[in-house]
Design a protein around this motif. Structure first.
Motif, PDB file in Angstrom:
ATOM      1  N   VAL A   1       0.855  -1.188   0.000  1.00 14.69           N
ATOM      2  CA  VAL A   1       0.000   0.000   0.000  1.00 14.69           C
ATOM      3  C   VAL A   1       0.889   1.237   0.000  1.00 14.69           C
ATOM      4  CG1 VAL A   1      -1.780   1.280   1.246  1.00 14.69           C
ATOM      5  CG2 VAL A   1      -1.816  -1.217   1.273  1.00 14.69           C
ATOM      6  N   TYR A   2       0.665   2.130  -0.959  1.00 13.54           N
ATOM      7  CA  TYR A   2       1.407   3.387  -1.046  1.00 13.54           C
ATOM      8  C   TYR A   2       0.489   4.546  -0.705  1.00 13.54           C
ATOM      9  CZ  TYR A   2       5.295   1.289  -3.728  1.00 13.54           C
ATOM     10  OH  TYR A   2       6.360   0.550  -4.135  1.00 13.54           O
ATOM     11  N   PHE A   3       1.029   5.510   0.064  1.00  9.09           N
ATOM     12  CA  PHE A   3       0.331   6.765   0.289  1.00  9.09           C
ATOM     13  C   PHE A   3       0.252   7.537  -1.012  1.00  9.09           C
ATOM     14  CE2 PHE A   3       1.618   7.264   4.932  1.00  9.09           C
ATOM     15  CZ  PHE A   3       0.326   7.268   5.392  1.00  9.09           C
ATOM     16  N   MET A   4      -0.867   8.147  -1.284  1.00  8.16           N
ATOM     17  CA  MET A   4      -0.984   9.089  -2.395  1.00  8.16           C
ATOM     18  C   MET A   4      -1.064  10.505  -1.842  1.00  8.16           C
ATOM     19  SD  MET A   4      -3.623   6.968  -4.766  1.00  8.16           S
ATOM     20  CE  MET A   4      -3.714   8.192  -6.042  1.00  8.16           C
ATOM     21  N   SER A   5      -1.780  10.644  -0.715  1.00  5.22           N
ATOM     22  CA  SER A   5      -1.853  11.955  -0.084  1.00  5.22           C
ATOM     23  C   SER A   5      -2.262  11.811   1.373  1.00  5.22           C
ATOM     24  CB  SER A   5      -2.844  12.875  -0.815  1.00  5.22           C
ATOM     25  OG  SER A   5      -4.162  12.380  -0.694  1.00  5.22           O
ATOM     26  N   ILE A   6      -1.882  12.826   2.140  1.00  4.03           N
ATOM     27  CA  ILE A   6      -2.291  12.964   3.536  1.00  4.03           C
ATOM     28  C   ILE A   6      -2.837  14.377   3.640  1.00  4.03           C
ATOM     29  CG2 ILE A   6      -1.570  12.962   5.949  1.00  4.03           C
ATOM     30  CD1 ILE A   6       0.946  11.358   4.927  1.00  4.03           C
ATOM     31  N   ASP A   7      -4.118  14.495   3.936  1.00  3.35           N
ATOM     32  CA  ASP A   7      -4.755  15.807   4.012  1.00  3.35           C
ATOM     33  C   ASP A   7      -5.374  16.022   5.385  1.00  3.35           C
ATOM     34  OD1 ASP A   7      -4.307  16.615   1.282  1.00  3.35           O
ATOM     35  OD2 ASP A   7      -5.831  15.165   0.700  1.00  3.35           O
ATOM     36  N   LYS A   8      -5.555  17.279   5.730  1.00  2.00           N
ATOM     37  CA  LYS A   8      -6.252  17.685   6.950  1.00  2.00           C
ATOM     38  C   LYS A   8      -5.649  17.070   8.212  1.00  2.00           C
ATOM     39  CE  LYS A   8     -10.483  17.962   4.243  1.00  2.00           C
ATOM     40  NZ  LYS A   8     -11.751  17.335   3.979  1.00  2.00           N
ATOM     41  N   ALA A   9      -4.331  16.864   8.220  1.00  2.00           N
ATOM     42  CA  ALA A   9      -3.681  16.284   9.398  1.00  2.00           C
ATOM     43  C   ALA A   9      -3.633  17.306  10.525  1.00  2.00           C
ATOM     44  CB  ALA A   9      -2.274  15.816   9.049  1.00  2.00           C
ATOM     45  N   LYS A  10      -4.035  16.844  11.697  1.00  2.00           N
ATOM     46  CA  LYS A  10      -4.008  17.686  12.894  1.00  2.00           C
ATOM     47  C   LYS A  10      -3.555  16.833  14.062  1.00  2.00           C
ATOM     48  CE  LYS A  10      -7.489  20.900  11.449  1.00  2.00           C
ATOM     49  NZ  LYS A  10      -8.790  20.810  10.920  1.00  2.00           N
ATOM     50  N   PHE A  11      -2.725  17.441  14.895  1.00  2.00           N
ATOM     51  CA  PHE A  11      -2.246  16.763  16.090  1.00  2.00           C
ATOM     52  C   PHE A  11      -2.781  17.523  17.291  1.00  2.00           C
ATOM     53  CE2 PHE A  11       0.659  16.074  12.600  1.00  2.00           C
ATOM     54  CZ  PHE A  11       0.640  14.685  12.544  1.00  2.00           C
TER      55      PHE A  11
ATOM     56  N   ALA B   1      -4.925  12.731  17.258  1.00  2.00           N
ATOM     57  CA  ALA B   1      -4.539  13.079  15.885  1.00  2.00           C
ATOM     58  C   ALA B   1      -5.640  12.666  14.933  1.00  2.00           C
ATOM     59  CB  ALA B   1      -3.237  12.387  15.505  1.00  2.00           C
ATOM     60  N   GLU B   2      -5.662  13.326  13.774  1.00  2.00           N
ATOM     61  CA  GLU B   2      -6.623  12.980  12.730  1.00  2.00           C
ATOM     62  C   GLU B   2      -6.052  13.355  11.378  1.00  2.00           C
ATOM     63  OE1 GLU B   2     -10.252  15.444  12.876  1.00  2.00           O
ATOM     64  OE2 GLU B   2      -9.164  16.649  14.339  1.00  2.00           O
ATOM     65  N   ALA B   3      -6.507  12.659  10.344  1.00  2.00           N
ATOM     66  CA  ALA B   3      -6.061  12.953   8.989  1.00  2.00           C
ATOM     67  C   ALA B   3      -6.955  12.230   7.996  1.00  2.00           C
ATOM     68  CB  ALA B   3      -4.613  12.519   8.778  1.00  2.00           C
ATOM     69  N   GLU B   4      -6.942  12.716   6.770  1.00  2.00           N
ATOM     70  CA  GLU B   4      -7.603  12.035   5.661  1.00  2.00           C
ATOM     71  C   GLU B   4      -6.487  11.426   4.807  1.00  2.00           C
ATOM     72  OE1 GLU B   4      -9.936  13.661   1.889  1.00  2.00           O
ATOM     73  OE2 GLU B   4     -11.079  13.932   3.760  1.00  2.00           O
ATOM     74  N   LEU B   5      -6.557  10.129   4.606  1.00  2.00           N
ATOM     75  CA  LEU B   5      -5.500   9.402   3.914  1.00  2.00           C
ATOM     76  C   LEU B   5      -6.010   8.866   2.583  1.00  2.00           C
ATOM     77  CD1 LEU B   5      -4.459   7.219   6.980  1.00  2.00           C
ATOM     78  CD2 LEU B   5      -3.487   9.405   6.317  1.00  2.00           C
ATOM     79  N   LYS B   6      -5.196   9.010   1.562  1.00  2.00           N
ATOM     80  CA  LYS B   6      -5.510   8.406   0.272  1.00  2.00           C
ATOM     81  C   LYS B   6      -4.380   7.454  -0.047  1.00  2.00           C
ATOM     82  CE  LYS B   6      -7.419  10.296  -3.707  1.00  2.00           C
ATOM     83  NZ  LYS B   6      -7.388  11.247  -4.836  1.00  2.00           N
TER      84      LYS B   6
END
Length: 148
Positions: A89-99, A137-142
């Protein structure tokens, strides 16, 4: 429940970069709940930070992604699951990451991911990480599942 031995049959990651200890809930094509026990003996704490150990945010995001990879593989057809050892599995994007809060040794880091969208070998996931029911933490992962 999926233990670490089965996780190693799904993911290519190994110590010190296998960041999921157990999956406690999995609804194929929908969601996964998994956790990692954060220990002071982990190599990352030698430098992050001496005398004030904080688990790095990028490791939290990577753990979310690994849990998402387990969800994607377990949601695939039986044939695709058998071929998992030839996939990654490869990351394509990480968006809206918050810690939101620091994670420290002794914490149990719980990953909760929900599928936002799935089309072919592309997955978009909403990921959240908790310690004692507190959002850390939270994020949207593609991500994309590809041949090795």
């Amino acid at each position: 429940m999926i233990d670490v031995v089965e996780i190693q049959n799904i993911l290519p990651h190994r110590y010190p970069f296998l960041l999921v200890d157990r999956v406690t809930d999995l609804k194929e094509g929908e969601s996964v709940v998994a956790y990692k026990n954060v220990s002071i003996s982990e190599p990352v704490f030698e430098g992050h930070f001496p005398g004030h150990p904080i688990y790095p945010g990028v490791m939290i995001i990577e753990g979310m992604a690994q849990a998402g990879g387990i969800l994607a593989f377990k949601s695939s057809s039986k044939e695709a699951q058998e071929a998992a050892k030839d996939k990654v599995v490869y990351f394509m994007s990480i968006d809206k990451a918050k810690f939101r809060n620091p994670v420290k040794p002794g914490d149990r880091l719980e990953y909760r991911l929900n599928v936002i969208k799935h089309r072919g070998n592309i997955w978009v996931l909403e990921g959240k990480a908790y310690v004692d029911e507190n959002l850390v933490a939270e994020a949207e992962l593609k991500a994309m599942i590809v041949d090795r």
